[in-house]
Design an enzyme around this catalytic site. Structure first.
Site, PDB file in Angstrom:
ATOM      1  N   TYR A   1       0.868  -1.174   0.000  1.00 18.10           N
ATOM      2  CA  TYR A   1       0.000   0.000   0.000  1.00 18.10           C
ATOM      3  C   TYR A   1       0.908   1.228   0.000  1.00 18.10           C
ATOM      4  O   TYR A   1       1.514   1.561   1.015  1.00 18.10           O
ATOM      5  CB  TYR A   1      -0.901   0.016   1.233  1.00 18.10           C
ATOM      6  CG  TYR A   1      -2.133  -0.840   1.112  1.00 18.10           C
ATOM      7  CD1 TYR A   1      -3.382  -0.267   0.897  1.00 18.10           C
ATOM      8  CD2 TYR A   1      -2.057  -2.225   1.216  1.00 18.10           C
ATOM      9  CE1 TYR A   1      -4.518  -1.046   0.786  1.00 18.10           C
ATOM     10  CE2 TYR A   1      -3.182  -3.019   1.107  1.00 18.10           C
ATOM     11  CZ  TYR A   1      -4.410  -2.424   0.895  1.00 18.10           C
ATOM     12  OH  TYR A   1      -5.537  -3.203   0.782  1.00 18.10           O
TER      13      TYR A   1
ATOM     14  N   HIS B   1     -16.989  -3.530  -1.856  1.00 21.71           N
ATOM     15  CA  HIS B   1     -15.590  -3.970  -1.821  1.00 21.71           C
ATOM     16  C   HIS B   1     -15.357  -5.057  -0.778  1.00 21.71           C
ATOM     17  O   HIS B   1     -15.586  -4.860   0.409  1.00 21.71           O
ATOM     18  CB  HIS B   1     -14.677  -2.782  -1.519  1.00 21.71           C
ATOM     19  CG  HIS B   1     -13.222  -3.133  -1.506  1.00 21.71           C
ATOM     20  ND1 HIS B   1     -12.531  -3.498  -2.636  1.00 21.71           N
ATOM     21  CD2 HIS B   1     -12.321  -3.194  -0.487  1.00 21.71           C
ATOM     22  CE1 HIS B   1     -11.271  -3.755  -2.326  1.00 21.71           C
ATOM     23  NE2 HIS B   1     -11.118  -3.581  -1.021  1.00 21.71           N
TER      24      HIS B   1
END
Length: 619
Positions: free
Chosen positions: A209, A390
């Site tokens: 990330y 999601h």
């Protein structure tokens, strides 16, 4: 007598006006299109009438043999429906509604529910256009819903329909899209602003990330962002899992450079209010014409956090990337400021899914009764216009439900056929009104038959999430509303000794023998435990409250449409279809009526006078 006949004719016209939608003909333009294969030889166009519940497909394939189009599921082609057609060498056409008995064998349906509109062939390609109801009464036909549809296309080199892997393709598509961007407003003064990571070398790790902080456009007066789209570097597309843009509070002290979003430096996880998002499989997204994200006022963010999730499963070295998000904005202001509200289960390990689960349901609760206190100003009704769903790889379905005063009102959005590889923002058929005090529940369904280890909530692709983002208006100061279960209660219900330390309880759960009975017991305990609800503002202020998971009433499927054209109310309770409970059953006292055609209006004028005359004379 003439008046009686006239009145009966009027009634027939009215019934016809309300029972028929706009049928698309053999040459009517179709709004949506996709290539279904990598070589771009199989091209699909489609359109639909949401009120009449009829969908029209046009399949064009580079072949002079047979072509087929249908719907399948994620596990097997067996039972898939397939409409097959082609043009014989003598010019005659063949066309039939079929299904797959096994992965190779086609059989014609007993009920022919597809209507052929056009079938042509030239020296290069075959084109087949047909329509069918969203839901037929034929058990061999798959329902067309607002879920992710796995569209199956097949073809052959000759006119003998026979399945082959080489000429069979499946693509996940949202068939019932509500908006077509070509029909929306594109301001002439549109300005483009790119938010990109700067020459970042993707680490040789499964999951990364990467975060960086970037300024939003500097403008002298208020503008509206009305569209965003991903910027993906060619050849890196398979590594970029998602791109998120978070608005930062203007008092935030932000770091420079690029860092690990959720690593050792907590500064790179600052800013949690999502304003734009893209995930694998998605395209650009444009807001409805009357809403936009505000920039340029003292209350608007000046900086954002750009988060890019990379999945380098092949551990490739030296890959440089400049992906990001492109913003389209205008000085032509819209009526409302758009906001994004994140709901679901808080993303940390208290969210867990046992291994070997055929099905495991998780829940995240949102209570809105503290919104006004945190907002710092009165909160009026807000209107949900779109959502983005999601989960990670174990996710199979999601839904968001609305409750008021303890009563379930409706399913706000759902996908009972979720595909990790297709995550797009999807518009709702009509805005959903959320009133202060309403509760919102997110339910996620997981399957972990392929795992022999516990799955915990977290950022990695092999961890899990349960999130739904609501695009709404008018904007308030709330960025997220997330829930999680009481892990001490869950541990005790599984017969284990619980600790006051949540992480110790997770270690205990990691060593449970996860039999089917214990999996169901854990699911039940998570649902029955008290939920902690975390509400966060755009300025990172956090407030806690508690609540309980309400019961979910399955939405019944709507009536099916027989091949004869009549609707039949099925005697089943399968919670499948896209349709909500009819207005007459939902407690609503309002309904939107479609206008009568002009001919019915003209007949109405004559029929009313005849009706009055009949009442007076006793006819």
């Amino acid at each position: 007598m003439a008046c009686v006949l006239l009145f009966r004719l009027f009634l027939l016209l009215v019934l016809a006006a309300f029972s028929q939608g706009k049928r698309l003909g053999p040459t009517s333009p179709l709004r949506y299109s996709r290539f279904l294969d990598p070589s771009r030889a199989v091209f699909l166009r489609w359109d639909f009438d949401y009120e009449a519940e009829i969908i029209t497909f046009e399949l064009q394939v580079q072949t002079t043999g047979w072509v087929g189009l249908g719907i399948t599921d994620r596990y097997t082609f067996v039972g898939s429906d397939l409409v097959v057609g082609g043009v014989l060498p003598n010019g005659n056409v063949y066309f039939s509604d079929q299904h797959l008995l096994d992965e190779d064998t086609l059989e014609q349906d007993g009920s022919q529910d597809a209507e052929l509109l056009r079938l042509t062939e030239d020296a290069v390609s075959t084109t087949m256009r047909f329509s069918r109801p969203f839901r037929t009464c034929d058990p061999h036909d798959r329902d067309i819903t607002s879920d992710t549809m796995r569209v199956l296309a097949a073809y052959g080199p000759d006119d003998i329909p026979k399945m082959s892997r080489e000429h069979t393709f499946v693509k996940s598509i949202f068939l019932l899209q509500m908006l077509q961007y070509d029909d929306q407003d594109a301001p002439e003064d549109t300005i483009i602003h790119d938010l990109k990571i700067s020459n970042f070398i993707i680490p040789e790790d499964d999951t990364t990330y990467a975060c960086t902080f970037l300024p939003l456009p500097i403008v002298s007066k208020k503008h509206h962002i009305y569209k965003f789209e991903p910027i993906l570097v060619e050849r890196n597309e398979t590594m970029v899992h998602h791109v998120l843009v978070y608005a930062c509070g203007n008092s935030s002290v932000l770091p420079t450079g690029i860092g690990e979003c959720y690593g050792s430096d907590p500064a790179f996880s600052l800013c949690s209010h999502v304003i734009a998002g893209w995930a694998v499989g998605g395209l650009s997204y444009q807001f409805p014409d009357d809403v936009g994200i505000s920039i340029g006022t003292p209350f608007d963010p000046q900086w954002i956090r750009l988060e890019i999730h990379y999945s380098n499963f092949q551990n490739l070295p030296g890959i440089r990337d400049t992906s990001g998000m492109r913003l389209f904005y205008t000085s032509h202001l819209r009526k409302y400021d758009m906001g994004v509200l994140q709901l679901g289960i808080s993303v940390f390990p208290i969210h867990f899914i046992p291994p070997g689960a055929e099905a495991f349901l998780s829940y995240g609760l949102c209570k809105t009764d503290k919104f006004e206190e945190l907002n710092g100003a009165p909160v009026s009704d807000i209107y949900i216009s779109a959502c983005l769903l999601h989960t990670h790889l174990a996710g199979r379905s999601l839904q968001a439900l609305q409750y008021r005063n303890g009563t379930q009102l409706q399913v706000v959005c759902k996908d009972f056929s979720y595909d990790f590889n297709l995550q797009e923002s999807r518009d709702l058929p009509h805005p959903v009104v959320i009133k202060p005090g309403d509760e919102l529940l997110i339910e996620c369904h997981y399957q972990t038959l392929d795992r022999d280890f516990m799955t915990f909530g977290g950022a990695s692709t092999i961890n899990e999430m349960c999130l739904i983002f609501f695009f709404y208006y008018p904007r308030i100061n709330i960025s997220s509303c997330m829930g999680y279960p009481d892990i001490i209660y869950v541990t005790n219900e599984l017969g284990e000794e619980a600790s006051e330390n949540p992480m110790e309880n997770l270690m205990v759960l990691d060593n449970v023998e996860w039999t089917p009975e214990n999996i169901k017991k854990a699911e039940k305990a998570c649902k029955e435990s008290q939920q902690t609800v975390l509400i966060k503002t755009i300025d990172e202020e956090v407030e806690n409250t508690t609540g309980w998971i309400p019961d979910i009433i399955p939405t019944p499927r709507g009536p099916c449409l027989e091949s004869t054209g009549g609707k039949v109310e099925p005697q089943d309770n399968t919670p499948a279809g896209f349709r909500a409970v009819p207005l007459a059953l939902s407690g609503s006292n309002t309904a939107t009526l479609r206008p009568l055609p002009m001919i019915a209006v003209l007949f109405l004028q004559g029929s009313l006078s005849c009706l009055l005359a009949m009442l007076q004379t006793g006819v």
